[in-house]
Design a protein around this motif. Sequence first.
Motif, PDB file in Angstrom:
ATOM      1  N   ASN A 113      -2.602  -3.091  -2.958  1.00  0.00           N
ATOM      2  CA  ASN A 113      -3.873  -2.768  -2.306  1.00  0.00           C
ATOM      3  C   ASN A 113      -4.276  -1.317  -2.443  1.00  0.00           C
ATOM      4  OD1 ASN A 113      -4.081  -5.389  -1.526  1.00  0.00           O
ATOM      5  ND2 ASN A 113      -3.520  -5.048   0.613  1.00  0.00           N
TER       6      ASN A 113
ATOM      7  N   ARG B 181      -8.118  -1.578   0.971  1.00  0.00           N
ATOM      8  CA  ARG B 181      -7.423  -2.840   0.716  1.00  0.00           C
ATOM      9  C   ARG B 181      -7.789  -3.395  -0.652  1.00  0.00           C
ATOM     10  NH1 ARG B 181      -9.080  -2.521   5.799  1.00  0.00           N
ATOM     11  NH2 ARG B 181     -10.859  -3.932   5.631  1.00  0.00           N
TER      12      ARG B 181
ATOM     13  N   GLN C  89      -5.115   0.262   5.998  1.00  0.00           N
ATOM     14  CA  GLN C  89      -4.326  -0.313   4.916  1.00  0.00           C
ATOM     15  C   GLN C  89      -3.611  -1.580   5.358  1.00  0.00           C
ATOM     16  OE1 GLN C  89      -1.907   3.150   3.822  1.00  0.00           O
ATOM     17  NE2 GLN C  89      -2.959   3.214   1.847  1.00  0.00           N
TER      18      GLN C  89
ATOM     19  N   SER D  10       0.841  -1.188   0.000  1.00  0.00           N
ATOM     20  CA  SER D  10       0.000   0.000   0.000  1.00  0.00           C
ATOM     21  C   SER D  10       0.877   1.239   0.000  1.00  0.00           C
ATOM     22  CB  SER D  10      -0.943   0.019   1.215  1.00  0.00           C
ATOM     23  OG  SER D  10      -0.220   0.293   2.406  1.00  0.00           O
TER      24      SER D  10
END
Length: 451
Positions: A335, A415, A448, A300
Amino acid sequence: MSMNPGSISLEGVRMPAWLVRYDKKGICTSPKTRDALLAAVSANPQAPVILFSHGWNNEYEEATQRYAGLLRHLEAHRTTYPGSGTEPIFVGILWPSTWLSFDKGPDMATTSVAGSRSDPFERFEQELAEQLEGDERARFYALVEQDRLDATQTKELVELTARAVKNDAGSPDSREGNERKSPQPADMYRGMDALQRLAGPVPDDSDELQEGGTLGQGPQGAVQDAGFLSFLDPRNALRVASVYQMKDRAGTVGWNGVAALLSDLLARSPAPVHVVGHSYGAKVVLSAIASKDLPRQVTSVLLLQPAVSHLCFAAEVPGREGAGGYVAVPQRVKNGLAMTCSAWDFPLHTVFHKALRRDDDLGELQVGAQHAGEAVEAGDPPSKYAALGGYGPRKARETMVNEMPAPGTPLPQLRAPGLIAFDGTKGKRVSSHGDVSTQYTAWLLHQQMVA
């Protein structure tokens, strides 16, 4: 100077923390610490990694305070909302980012002591002067030490300053961020003029602040008379130079240095790697991700008040051939990529698009209300120069959220792949450019990281 190898303790933070230092060319100056970090990551393959780069005007103390503040909130969320998995390993990037802030708005042209310049001005003045030789260096000092400059003196100072910035940048990889490394003199003058207008007129000289006879650009980028304020504060030349210099330096540090560290972290461990950047630190991490093929995707990315173009992810940039400089980055993030913006961020919402005005920055063309998603408090970008942290992204299939969620609000969309921007204007959940180590920003990172 190399740092002692090994993890350190950040105030009030339980997780192990490592600080890796880079010079302005992206050379790692703490190689023993870097090697020890990679060994620790290899030995803890279940531990997620948080890689965070600070932004402009953050030296060691300010950077570590910002890192510690965000991590304290993150650890509080992990305690309150269990199930967040293995304790992370934190990696903080340190890079030379001191610049001359215009964060104070109207009083930005003041000095710390009457008749003298503050230390940041003196340091930066000397740094720029060292990029010039002989008579040019002497003339630069003579001009920048004046209380104010007339049009002829301004032309001189702007051309000398632009040359110094170009010499300091050298000839780095031109692919970095799709940005040119040296401003033209007329680009710098436009920024100076904008900063002075924000600061207000020079005291007791309002009769000499005329709106005619100003500076434009000739065939070679020379400064010519054409329509701005007649007298300027020379410190605004230093401010604008520092904006360009630190923006370019952030890209160089990410492209030349942090990219290799990120690649090694991804190769040494199968655990998630979460990347965070604040302000020009967003440019550091975006350049690191964009610079080379990575062993695997970053898990992320979280950009906190990013000081980069709001069109940097656009598939097509109006008025220029090709896409934004970081259009490939979202595909390298598993993500998704989240960011914050806020109308309370004075530098990014009000000043950035006025001070950064290179021809390569596309011109003062209206963007208008082209975003099809949720209307946000920060409003529409006023120009193609506008900052991502001031207004959020456009033309990149983005999702805009008009209010930063309170801790405890599930955010499963963080996500999933894609660009998502959270506007922190409402309720002042982002109340200034530096207001990023909060429970709200930490909650975005927490969500995240939830498996």
